[in-house]
Design a protein around this motif. Structure first.
Motif, mmCIF file in Angstrom:
data_model
loop_
_atom_site.group_PDB
_atom_site.id
_atom_site.type_symbol
_atom_site.label_atom_id
_atom_site.label_comp_id
_atom_site.label_asym_id
_atom_site.label_seq_id
_atom_site.Cartn_x
_atom_site.Cartn_y
_atom_site.Cartn_z
ATOM 1 N N THR A 3 39.743 37.109 41.885
ATOM 2 C CA THR A 3 39.002 35.866 42.158
ATOM 3 C C THR A 3 38.769 35.041 43.214
ATOM 4 O O THR A 3 37.971 34.453 43.535
ATOM 5 C CB THR A 3 39.522 34.862 40.788
ATOM 6 N N GLU A 4 39.754 35.340 44.240
ATOM 7 C CA GLU A 4 39.811 34.739 45.579
ATOM 8 C C GLU A 4 38.955 35.347 46.643
ATOM 9 O O GLU A 4 38.746 34.812 47.440
ATOM 10 C CB GLU A 4 41.145 34.246 45.967
ATOM 11 N N LEU A 5 38.213 36.521 46.225
ATOM 12 C CA LEU A 5 37.530 37.155 47.107
ATOM 13 C C LEU A 5 36.209 36.547 47.510
ATOM 14 O O LEU A 5 35.572 36.173 46.702
ATOM 15 C CB LEU A 5 37.289 38.599 46.649
ATOM 16 N N PRO A 6 35.898 36.127 48.977
ATOM 17 C CA PRO A 6 34.761 35.531 49.105
ATOM 18 C C PRO A 6 33.514 36.507 48.966
ATOM 19 O O PRO A 6 33.550 37.681 48.641
ATOM 20 C CB PRO A 6 35.130 34.985 50.715
ATOM 21 N N ASP A 7 32.405 35.708 48.918
ATOM 22 C CA ASP A 7 30.961 36.681 49.056
ATOM 23 C C ASP A 7 31.047 37.664 49.926
ATOM 24 O O ASP A 7 31.646 37.668 51.061
ATOM 25 C CB ASP A 7 30.057 35.552 49.275
ATOM 26 N N GLN A 8 30.590 38.800 49.517
ATOM 27 C CA GLN A 8 30.569 40.166 50.255
ATOM 28 C C GLN A 8 29.881 40.003 51.752
ATOM 29 O O GLN A 8 30.344 40.567 52.720
ATOM 30 C CB GLN A 8 29.857 41.191 49.571
ATOM 31 N N ILE A 24 34.976 42.814 35.200
ATOM 32 C CA ILE A 24 34.615 43.188 33.769
ATOM 33 C C ILE A 24 33.981 42.313 33.094
ATOM 34 O O ILE A 24 34.600 40.949 33.288
ATOM 35 C CB ILE A 24 36.466 43.536 33.073
ATOM 36 N N LEU A 25 32.938 42.660 32.469
ATOM 37 C CA LEU A 25 32.122 41.786 31.781
ATOM 38 C C LEU A 25 32.319 41.952 30.495
ATOM 39 O O LEU A 25 32.235 43.108 29.788
ATOM 40 C CB LEU A 25 30.660 41.920 31.992
ATOM 41 N N VAL A 26 32.351 40.810 29.490
ATOM 42 C CA VAL A 26 32.519 41.085 28.052
ATOM 43 C C VAL A 26 31.345 40.194 27.476
ATOM 44 O O VAL A 26 31.509 38.829 27.657
ATOM 45 C CB VAL A 26 33.948 40.655 27.448
ATOM 46 N N ASN A 27 30.322 40.650 26.924
ATOM 47 C CA ASN A 27 29.194 40.243 26.417
ATOM 48 C C ASN A 27 28.530 39.457 27.563
ATOM 49 O O ASN A 27 28.030 38.276 27.243
ATOM 50 C CB ASN A 27 29.535 39.016 25.341
ATOM 51 N N GLY A 28 28.386 40.059 28.513
ATOM 52 C CA GLY A 28 27.584 39.494 29.568
ATOM 53 C C GLY A 28 28.291 38.569 30.630
ATOM 54 O O GLY A 28 27.719 38.051 31.534
ATOM 55 N N LYS A 29 29.654 38.107 30.161
ATOM 56 C CA LYS A 29 30.538 37.232 31.085
ATOM 57 C C LYS A 29 31.541 37.741 31.686
ATOM 58 O O LYS A 29 32.292 38.808 30.970
ATOM 59 C CB LYS A 29 30.840 35.902 30.073
ATOM 60 N N VAL A 30 31.670 37.359 33.198
ATOM 61 C CA VAL A 30 32.935 37.818 33.759
ATOM 62 C C VAL A 30 34.164 37.440 33.156
ATOM 63 O O VAL A 30 34.412 36.171 33.287
ATOM 64 C CB VAL A 30 32.605 37.546 35.234
ATOM 65 N N VAL A 31 35.102 38.176 33.143
ATOM 66 C CA VAL A 31 36.322 37.684 32.673
ATOM 67 C C VAL A 31 37.353 37.658 34.012
ATOM 68 O O VAL A 31 37.570 38.934 34.116
ATOM 69 C CB VAL A 31 37.158 38.588 31.278
ATOM 70 N N ASP A 32 37.654 36.553 34.372
ATOM 71 C CA ASP A 32 38.348 36.791 35.529
ATOM 72 C C ASP A 32 39.701 37.161 35.556
ATOM 73 O O ASP A 32 40.162 37.710 36.656
ATOM 74 C CB ASP A 32 38.318 35.172 36.362
ATOM 75 N N ALA A 33 40.534 37.126 34.462
ATOM 76 C CA ALA A 33 41.639 37.738 34.310
ATOM 77 C C ALA A 33 41.735 39.080 34.356
ATOM 78 O O ALA A 33 42.789 39.612 34.571
ATOM 79 C CB ALA A 33 42.352 37.148 33.051
ATOM 80 N N LEU A 34 40.652 39.916 34.175
ATOM 81 C CA LEU A 34 40.697 41.065 34.256
ATOM 82 C C LEU A 34 39.795 41.828 35.404
ATOM 83 O O LEU A 34 39.912 42.847 35.920
ATOM 84 C CB LEU A 34 39.826 41.762 33.020
ATOM 85 N N ALA A 35 39.669 40.730 36.496
ATOM 86 C CA ALA A 35 38.916 41.305 37.644
ATOM 87 C C ALA A 35 40.134 41.965 38.534
ATOM 88 O O ALA A 35 41.367 41.375 38.492
ATOM 89 C CB ALA A 35 38.321 40.234 38.539
ATOM 90 N N ALA A 62 31.606 47.395 33.260
ATOM 91 C CA ALA A 62 32.675 47.362 34.615
ATOM 92 C C ALA A 62 31.601 47.322 35.657
ATOM 93 O O ALA A 62 30.700 48.207 35.674
ATOM 94 C CB ALA A 62 33.382 48.612 34.665
ATOM 95 N N ALA A 63 31.697 46.308 36.386
ATOM 96 C CA ALA A 63 30.755 46.234 37.660
ATOM 97 C C ALA A 63 31.417 46.033 39.014
ATOM 98 O O ALA A 63 32.370 45.443 39.293
ATOM 99 C CB ALA A 63 29.866 45.085 37.384
ATOM 100 N N ILE A 64 30.440 46.517 40.120
ATOM 101 C CA ILE A 64 30.800 46.243 41.396
ATOM 102 C C ILE A 64 29.747 45.578 41.958
ATOM 103 O O ILE A 64 28.400 45.961 42.135
ATOM 104 C CB ILE A 64 31.197 47.505 42.330
ATOM 105 N N GLY A 65 29.999 44.299 42.164
ATOM 106 C CA GLY A 65 28.715 43.203 42.628
ATOM 107 C C GLY A 65 27.713 43.357 41.478
ATOM 108 O O GLY A 65 28.191 42.963 40.420
ATOM 109 N N SER A 66 26.561 43.525 41.538
ATOM 110 C CA SER A 66 25.487 43.765 40.440
ATOM 111 C C SER A 66 25.374 44.929 39.805
ATOM 112 O O SER A 66 24.505 45.231 38.960
ATOM 113 C CB SER A 66 24.255 42.892 40.879
#
Length: 601
Positions: A390-395, A488-499, A533-537
């Motif tokens: 969650t701390e990773l800055p923009d690519q 990891i997106l659940v119902n279109g929302k990113v769950v930060d605890a699973l990133a 499961a997503a990498i970026g977009s």
């Protein structure tokens, strides 16, 4: 100096499961501190220690032994952990000693942690007494172990003691060797007080109890003392030594190991490794502390119930007292609320802390996916360290990501060599050297990414080698690597605890594994839930949890087909609307299960 002549401070070190705690019990029996031959390991008092059959904490105990020369000696000894994750506990214990018993299992020989602990003792210039344990077993190879002692450790095999800690065979020779071979402590009783705090714990009646080794001067009840690093002042309320229970004494003089209490209520007032001196006549400089511990594995700990946050904070403060390797700071998660970002020495350390929070403090905890520390070089040349995805800055702002590599030593029987080399290759390891120790055993020296070994590497190593391989590692360096963030997106929302941060080559497998497990763990709702499961977009894996279907046609007994169609269309519209505004409830068990089985794909 006369009182010091009859003191012996020593530690017991070994690889995990070579019999340290059992030997401690036999020594306690021999000096009269244990009245009956208990099968339980007395010093392993914590519930988690008994469950896992390992020593987690270093334990101190003082006893008196009448030697063959007619003199009575005060023996202060410390039973230390053997697992690689608790190596720091060993280094702390050695600072309070003049000598060590190096226990080696006669059936297994010298293992990775035997060597690691041997070098720790060597660095401290301690007298090392090799002790070959379990000689009563039919599979004992005493001559082979003696050869290893000479070849691998450079010690005289003729000086090795042959014992069976289980039956008590040879315990008398161990006590005599301690008295004869380990030197008496040095130190000037007339100099200003210098005492090293090598351990501590919290007692609800006494406050903080500090375990100390007095190097110079003396300490007694009523003394005004200062902790040199924190500059906190106290008045001593009680001093003494530990004989399973605390035994108060009039004073602790130079050379002795014991405890002090001073109504220290604030847990943060001093740290393990601090030096105690007199307030009105301080010593010139503090004792050289041992190396500062550096955590390798990071995870978020959150209370399952939000109102338990303060209880969790207090529990972590108390654990930190006798586990200096634990680090933590407050952390806020969008999915899990307020909690703590914690640093650990390894995954077993994390597991032990979780279990202690549960058993000793009765707290239900949610843990995020464990990760390691990464070094990020930004486009402007600045460097930042991150422990969580969650701390990773923009690519677009990142020039380079580096991950930690460790140098690992694996000792194993020849027959399992192929499987272990394959395991190292699968975990992106680089084999640096292979040394044949004897006809049956080989040592592999390999460089491995820390992120690949913190999950289940140790378990896989044990299962592939049927428990015979031993493993030790030390931090090597940070290296550039193709690390990416997996969302990891659940119902279109990113769950930060699973990133999580993953290597590009393993991202697809990891993403597929997490969404497949979540599909089984999240209950059905009245609307369709996509798991991605997503990498970026870019979406790399997807599963769908089907909607619970309510039978809206139940009330239609026959009748017009258009009415049925109308009801089904109405339901369809309602579900569409529900999906846009509906929140998904992810049960606590889903987080725990996904994390628990984190890397077993």
């Amino acid at each position: 100096m006369s009182h010091q002549k009859y003191i012996r401070n020593f530690s017991i070190i070994a690889h995990i499961d070579h019999g340290k705690s059992t030997l401690s019990d036999r020594l306690l029996e021999a000096i009269g501190l244990l009245k009956d031959k208990s099968s339980e390991q007395v010093l392993d008092s914590m519930e988690v220690e008994k469950e896992h059959g390992i020593t987690v904490k270093a334990h101190t105990v003082t006893g008196f032994y009448k030697a063959q020369d007619g003199n009575t000696y005060q023996l202060n000894f410390i039973d230390t952990p053997g697992h690689v994750d608790f190596n720091y506990e060993v280094s702390r214990s050695l600072k309070a000693c003049e000598g060590v018993l190096l226990v080696i299992d006669a059936t297994q020989g010298i293992q990775a942690q035997t060597l690691s602990n041997f070098y720790l003792a060597l660095e401290e210039n301690l007298v090392i007494i090799p002790v070959i344990n379990k000689i009563d077993l039919p599979s004992a190879h005493i001559d082979m172990v003696k050869e290893q002692i000479e070849k691998d450790l450079g010690l005289d095999p003729a000086e090795a003691l042959l014992i069976s800690a289980k039956t008590g065979l040879g315990i008398d020779t161990v006590l005599e060797a301690i008295v004869q071979r380990i030197p008496a402590p040095k130190g000037d009783i007339h100099s200003p007080l210098r005492a090293l705090v090598f351990d501590s714990y919290y007692d609800s009646y006494l406050g903080v109890v500090a375990k100390v080794r007095v190097f110079d001067g003396s300490i007694k009840k009523g003394d005004a003392i200062t902790f040199m690093l924190s500059q906190k002042n106290y008045q001593v309320e009680e001093v003494g030594y530990t004989q399973i229970k605390l035994v108060p004494q009039s004073e602790l003089r130079a050379g002795k190991v014991g405890y002090i209490t001073a109504a220290i209520k604030s847990i943060s007032d001093f740290g393990v490794g601090d030096t105690i001196t007199w307030t009105n006549k301080p010593c010139a400089e503090p004792l050289p502390g041992y190396k500062e511990v550096k955590p390798y594995v990071f995870a978020g700990l959150f209370p399952a119930e939000g109102e338990d946050f303060e209880d969790l904070h207090e529990a972590l403060m108390k654990l930190k007292l006798n586990d200096a390797a634990l680090t933590f700071e407050k952390w806020n998660s969008a999915a899990l609320g307020m909690g703590f970002k914690c640093g650990f020495l390894g995954l077993l350390h994390l597991q032990i802390v979780q279990e202690r929070l549960d058993k000793e403090f009765d707290l239900a905890i949610i843990t995020t996916i464990p990760s390691v520390e990464y070094r990020i070089t930004l486009s402007d040349g600045s460097i930042m360290m991150i422990e969580s995805a969650t701390e990773l800055p923009d690519q677009s702002k990142i020039r380079q990501i580096e991950e930690p590599f460790v140098l690992s030593h694996i000792i194993l029987p020849n027959e399992y060599l192929g499987a272990i080399l394959q395991l190292i290759q699968d975990r992106r390891g680089i084999q640096r050297n292979m040394i044949y120790i004897d006809t049956d055993r080989v040592e592999i020296i390999a460089e491995l990414p820390l992120a690949e070994i913190i999950y289940d590497f140790y378990d896989k190593l044990k299962s592939f080698s049927r428990g015979y391989a031993s493993f030790d590692y030390e931090f090597l360096e940070f290296r550039p690597s193709e690390i990416i963030k997996l969302d990891i997106l659940v119902n279109g929302k990113v769950v930060d605890a699973l990133a999580q941060m993953v290597h590009k080559d393993t991202a697809y497998e990891r993403g597929r594994s997490v969404v497949t497990r979540l599909k089984d763990l999240i209950p059905q709702h009245l609307f369709v839930i996509p798991l991605q499961a997503a990498i970026g977009s870019k979406i790399i894996a997807r599963e769908t949890i089907k909607a619970l279907r309510k039978d809206v046609l139940a009330k239609c007994y026959g009748g017009d087909i258009t009415r049925k169609r109308k009801l089904l269309e109405k339901q369809k519209e309602g579900k569409k609307r529900m999906r846009t505004i509906g929140n998904v409830d992810i049960p606590q068990e889903a987080f725990i299960e996904v994390l628990k089985r984190g890397d077993n794909e």
